[in-house]
Scaffold this motif. Structure first.
Motif, PDB file in Angstrom:
ATOM      1  N   THR A   1      46.663  39.981  45.544  1.00 15.96           N
ATOM      2  CA  THR A   1      46.343  38.633  45.061  1.00 15.96           C
ATOM      3  C   THR A   1      44.835  38.430  45.106  1.00 15.96           C
ATOM      4  O   THR A   1      44.199  38.667  46.143  1.00 15.96           O
ATOM      5  CB  THR A   1      47.055  37.566  45.922  1.00 15.96           C
TER       6      THR A   1
ATOM      7  N   THR B   1      43.639  26.896  40.915  1.00 16.62           N
ATOM      8  CA  THR B   1      43.387  26.229  42.198  1.00 16.62           C
ATOM      9  C   THR B   1      42.235  25.261  41.997  1.00 16.62           C
ATOM     10  O   THR B   1      41.692  25.148  40.890  1.00 16.62           O
ATOM     11  CB  THR B   1      43.009  27.270  43.272  1.00 16.62           C
TER      12      THR B   1
ATOM     13  N   GLU C   1      49.644  33.863  37.615  1.00 18.81           N
ATOM     14  CA  GLU C   1      48.340  33.197  37.770  1.00 18.81           C
ATOM     15  C   GLU C   1      48.561  31.711  38.042  1.00 18.81           C
ATOM     16  O   GLU C   1      49.394  31.074  37.391  1.00 18.81           O
ATOM     17  CB  GLU C   1      47.520  33.374  36.479  1.00 18.81           C
TER      18      GLU C   1
ATOM     19  N   ARG D   1      38.263  37.804  34.710  1.00 19.63           N
ATOM     20  CA  ARG D   1      39.625  37.356  34.428  1.00 19.63           C
ATOM     21  C   ARG D   1      40.101  37.954  33.097  1.00 19.63           C
ATOM     22  O   ARG D   1      41.225  38.460  32.990  1.00 19.63           O
ATOM     23  CB  ARG D   1      39.640  35.826  34.386  1.00 19.63           C
TER      24      ARG D   1
ATOM     25  N   HIS E   1      41.291  35.960  44.209  1.00 14.53           N
ATOM     26  CA  HIS E   1      40.810  34.581  44.005  1.00 14.53           C
ATOM     27  C   HIS E   1      39.546  34.653  43.163  1.00 14.53           C
ATOM     28  O   HIS E   1      38.560  35.271  43.568  1.00 14.53           O
ATOM     29  CB  HIS E   1      40.527  33.903  45.349  1.00 14.53           C
TER      30      HIS E   1
ATOM     31  N   GLU F   1      44.056  31.753  41.195  1.00 15.38           N
ATOM     32  CA  GLU F   1      44.675  32.705  42.126  1.00 15.38           C
ATOM     33  C   GLU F   1      45.546  33.627  41.250  1.00 15.38           C
ATOM     34  O   GLU F   1      46.484  33.163  40.604  1.00 15.38           O
ATOM     35  CB  GLU F   1      45.550  31.945  43.125  1.00 15.38           C
TER      36      GLU F   1
END
Length: 423
Positions: free
Chosen positions: A376, A402, A399, A387, A378, A407
């Protein structure tokens, strides 16, 4: 109904030719040929023998005395089909059929019959038809005067009955073009299926090996699946795939593939790239050997040769399994186990009794740990490039947005992880 099918009385000959460069041990070769014949449901093998020759006769393969002697034996036993375990030229085939008044199949023809009997997927069926037509095209010299009746079933290589014999090469070529087009369509959809499967987060483990090495029995033991595991050559043609949860390891897809044989004619290797496609995409190759077979070393070499011709290099992760150790005499068994123990890539097992299977499973799990793992990450709102790269690599499983970014759960290989770190 099954039991109403007419069974064909067959005789198997293995010509042991002194001048032959690819000469194999005649006894195991004859045994293999008989087992190949037994793989066809409509055959009764009445007899089998080795015929020793100093050299092959161009017109009739055998000398005239031998032809007479064999002819008398075939007549006495009412033989309808003679399987010759080796290459037979179209002229030899025609002449022998005339002399003996029987149908002749050579090794290629026999393997084609088995393939046609076993092919299950659309692609497998098309591949077999194409291989059979290419083979037939070379045999248009055949004279079938003595066989009046149309034969179903075992007439495959000779076309549907005798009517095909009159068909000229052009008809066969047109048919080949048609089949090739159909095949391209099928392969296209297969490619789509494969792309969909590539997204499956499971590594693929392919079992490969010489025919009758015990792959299907091992496959059944590992998956609990009832794949057709008969003691039969070529029992599996189209790869059978199952999901397996490894002990303390990843979930994998296990693929059982067609058995290899020595001297597989080139047109067949090409035709069966399709059925071996799973091997090409496999993360790990498990080479299953029948360690109790007198020619186990030669068989292993044949398997390696075919893998190389399919483009599967030495660099592909692989393990070797010495199966059927329960069939070895005690001293040999102890020695084989000791030898396997010294090599981390070799496992001595019995797929039938289950001995040695657990350590093999652990080794498969260990080999594949490096294949893909979940993590996972961030990322901040400013990490758009990172990304986008993750989505390009098709590794994103989940996905969530947050407060300060994203995340993202990924499933990736160590190599992808290293590349990501450099972004």
């Amino acid at each position: 109904m099954e039991h109403d099918r007419v069974r064909t009385r067959a005789w198997v000959l293995h010509p042991d030719i002194k001048t032959d460069q690819d000469r194999r041990l005649p006894e195991p070769a004859l045994e293999e040929a008989v087992a190949l014949a037994a793989a066809l449901p409509d055959l009764d093998v009445i007899g089998a023998e080795i015929v020793r020759l100093s050299r092959a006769q161009p017109g009739l393969l055998f000398g005239s005395g031998k032809i007479e002697e064999l002819g008398a034996r075939f007549k006495e036993n009412e033989i309808e089909l003679v399987l010759i375990d080796g290459p037979v030229t179209p002229v030899q085939q025609r002449n022998l059929e005339r002399e003996w008044k029987v149908k002749i199949l050579d090794r290629t023809g026999l393997i084609l019959e088995i393939f046609s009997d076993r092919a299950r997927t659309r692609e497998g069926v098309l591949q077999v038809e194409m291989a059979a037509l290419s083979y037939q095209r070379t045999r248009l010299v055949r004279a079938w005067t003595h066989l009046e009746r149309q034969r179903g079933g075992l007439g495959f290589v000779g076309g549907p009955g005798e009517t095909q014999i009159e068909a000229d090469r052009r008809a066969i070529d047109e048919q080949l073009v048609r089949l090739r087009r159909q095949l391209q369509k099928v392969v296209k959809t297969r490619t789509l299926h494969r792309a969909a499967r590539a997204k499956v987060p499971y590594p693929i483990v392919a079992l490969v090996g010489y025919t009758n090495a015990g792959k299907s029995t091992l496959f059944n033991r590992l998956t609990g699946a009832e794949v057709m595991a008969k003691d039969m050559l070529f029992a599996t043609l189209d790869p059978t795939m199952r999901r397996v949860q490894l002990p303390d390891g990843p979930e994998v897809i296990l693929s059982d593939t067609v058995g290899f044989v020595s001297n597989l004619p080139t047109e067949l290797v090409a035709a069966f790239r399709a059925t071996l496609e799973e091997v090409l995409g496999a993360d790990l190759i498990v080479h299953v050997r029948d360690i109790s077979h007198p020619e186990t070393e030669a068989q292993a070499k044949d398997v390696e040769t075919i893998l190389a011709s399919l483009g599967v290099g030495e660099d592909r992760a692989r393990l070797e399994v010495w199966n059927k150790i329960d069939l070895l005499p005690e001293e040999e068994r102890t020695a084989a186990i000791a030898r396997a123990d010294r090599d981390p890539k070799v496992f001595a097992i019995s797929a039938v009794t289950g001995v040695g299977v657990q350590p093999l499973l652990e080794a498969i799990a260990e080999k594949l740990q490096g294949v893909r793992h979940e993590e996972t990450l961030h990322l901040g709102f400013g990490d758009g490039r990172k990304r986008a790269w993750l989505f390009e690599q098709d590794v994103v499983q989940d996905e969530n947005q947050t407060e300060d970014g994203f995340e993202i759960t990924v499933l990736w290989t160590p190599r992808q992880q290293a590349k990501f770190a450099k972004l």
